[in-house]
Design an enzyme around this catalytic site. Structure first.
Site, PDB file in Angstrom:
ATOM      1  N   LYS A  63       0.838  -1.210   0.000  1.00 20.10           N
ATOM      2  CA  LYS A  63       0.000   0.000   0.000  1.00 20.10           C
ATOM      3  C   LYS A  63       0.870   1.255   0.000  1.00 20.10           C
ATOM      4  O   LYS A  63       0.580   2.209  -0.724  1.00 20.10           O
ATOM      5  CB  LYS A  63      -0.932   0.001   1.229  1.00 20.10           C
ATOM      6  N   GLN A 107      -3.983  -1.203  10.079  1.00 23.30           N
ATOM      7  CA  GLN A 107      -4.131  -2.529   9.466  1.00 23.30           C
ATOM      8  C   GLN A 107      -4.773  -3.499  10.451  1.00 23.30           C
ATOM      9  O   GLN A 107      -4.368  -3.586  11.615  1.00 23.30           O
ATOM     10  CB  GLN A 107      -2.751  -3.029   8.992  1.00 23.30           C
ATOM     11  N   ASP A 130     -10.166   3.584   4.894  1.00 24.15           N
ATOM     12  CA  ASP A 130     -10.718   2.238   4.718  1.00 24.15           C
ATOM     13  C   ASP A 130     -12.237   2.289   4.568  1.00 24.15           C
ATOM     14  O   ASP A 130     -12.850   1.294   4.170  1.00 24.15           O
ATOM     15  CB  ASP A 130     -10.409   1.371   5.943  1.00 24.15           C
TER      16      ASP A 130
HETATM   17  N1  GUN Z   1      -6.873  -6.238   6.811  1.00 27.58           N
HETATM   18  C1  GUN Z   1      -7.306  -6.946   5.732  1.00 27.58           C
HETATM   19  N2  GUN Z   1      -7.847  -6.131   4.807  1.00 27.58           N
HETATM   20  C2  GUN Z   1      -7.762  -4.871   5.314  1.00 27.58           C
HETATM   21  C3  GUN Z   1      -8.156  -3.606   4.823  1.00 27.58           C
HETATM   22  O1  GUN Z   1      -8.713  -3.455   3.726  1.00 27.58           O
HETATM   23  N3  GUN Z   1      -7.892  -2.546   5.648  1.00 27.58           N
HETATM   24  C4  GUN Z   1      -7.296  -2.680   6.864  1.00 27.58           C
HETATM   25  N4  GUN Z   1      -7.109  -1.589   7.593  1.00 27.58           N
HETATM   26  N5  GUN Z   1      -6.934  -3.856   7.345  1.00 27.58           N
HETATM   27  C5  GUN Z   1      -7.156  -4.943   6.567  1.00 27.58           C
END
Ligand code: GUN
Length: 296
Positions: A63, A107, A130
């Site tokens: 990311k 995350q 998110d």
């Molecule tokens: N863990 C798995 N997918 C995601 C996501 O899209 N965002 C976040 N913050 N954590 C995750």
């Protein structure tokens, strides 16, 4: 013979998420350049990992790398698994009030002693890239998405790319009911006039639903068995369906055989994965614009 796939983004019935992502990311990069010239501040994504989950480390690296390539600054906090909920809340509060931070990504999963809902709820909704916070989910319910969850957003963007922006008269079957994928996807699809069916681990006779799907979105994410690994096989697919396989690291779909029958199908890897990251970049830029232009 399988029906014609959409040209361009679908080649040989494969819906190429990498190619679509590349195109959208280059548009985002150009947009960011113009915005920075205008506002004299770069968009910035702040990522946080609590604990040492190797999967989380890898996803966050992907990311931040993609963000930097698009002209988005990034900063990362690696916090020990022993971090308390109050300590994490104090960090969220600091980031909420930092005008140089436009997007916050914590995350998931978090360690068990930290309540995810409390942390997500503490984030300023305009920085919640998110789209998990109550206020962003509320917007999604009312059809005015601002920051929506990246994976579902990536899925509908892929449907847009194959001419399915309006899903009137289309039956979409989702196999997943998670808060990150299945539930927000229901809303995005309803907002596009789809008829939506949701299946999950307790659904009986999965094939009776999948056979009716004009669009099938599957996110089971595990193998059925060693000798019979795929939950989704060609006999479960309607001729000419669009099939979106969200499962990682191995797809749910018997790719080679389903490809013969589907109008198009996403590969794993190279389908939904890159689109999820692309939609995060989209959210960071949208969050930045909302903050620098003062809209709410
Ligand atoms: N863990 C798995 N997918 C995601 C996501 O899209 N965002 C976040 N913050 N954590 C995750």
């Amino acid at each position: 013979m399988a029906p014609e796939a959409s040209e361009d983004i679908c080649e040989d019935h494969v819906l190429n998420g990498r190619k679509l992502s590349k195109k959208i990311r280059s548009e985002i990069r150009a947009e960011v350049e113009k915005l920075v010239e205008k506002h004299r501040i770069s968009p910035k994504l702040l990522t946080v990992i609590v604990g040492e989950d190797p999967g989380s480390q890898m996803y966050v690296r992907m990311k931040t790398k993609a963000s930097n390539k698009a002209g988005i600054l990034s900063e990362h906090y690696d916090l020990p698994a022993s971090t308390t909920q109050d300590e994490l809340l104090a960090l969220v509060d600091k980031l909420n009030n930092d005008p140089k931070v436009h997007g916050i990504l914590i995350q998931l999963p978090l360690p068990n002693h930290i309540d995810e809902k409390t942390i997500i709820g503490a984030m300023t909704p305009l920085k919640d890239v998110d789209g998990f916070s109550p206020s962003n989910i509320h917007r999604l319910f009312y059809g005015g998405e601002l920051l929506s969850s990246a994976t579902p957003h990536g899925i509908v963007t892929m449907l847009d790319a194959v001419g399915l922006s309006d899903l009137t008269g289309k039956h979409v079957v989702i196999i997943n009911r998670s808060t990150i994928v299945g539930k927000p996807l229901i809303m995005l699809l309803l907002n596009r006039n789809a008829t939506v069916t949701v299946c999950h681990s307790r659904t009986k006779d999965l094939a009776s639903f999948t056979k009716q799907a004009d669009v099938l979105v599957t996110a089971i994410g595990r193998r059925k068995s060693k000798d019979d690994p795929y939950f989704i096989t060609a006999d479960m697919i309607k001729e000419g369906a669009v099939v979106i396989d969200v499962a990682t690291p191995n797809g749910d779909v018997d790719f080679e055989n389903v490809k013969m029958k589907a109008r198009c199908l996403t590969p794993v890897p190279g389908g939904v994965g890159p689109m999820t990251i692309t939609m995060l970049l989209r959210n960071v830029v949208d969050a930045y614009v909302a903050q620098v232009s003062g809209s709410k």
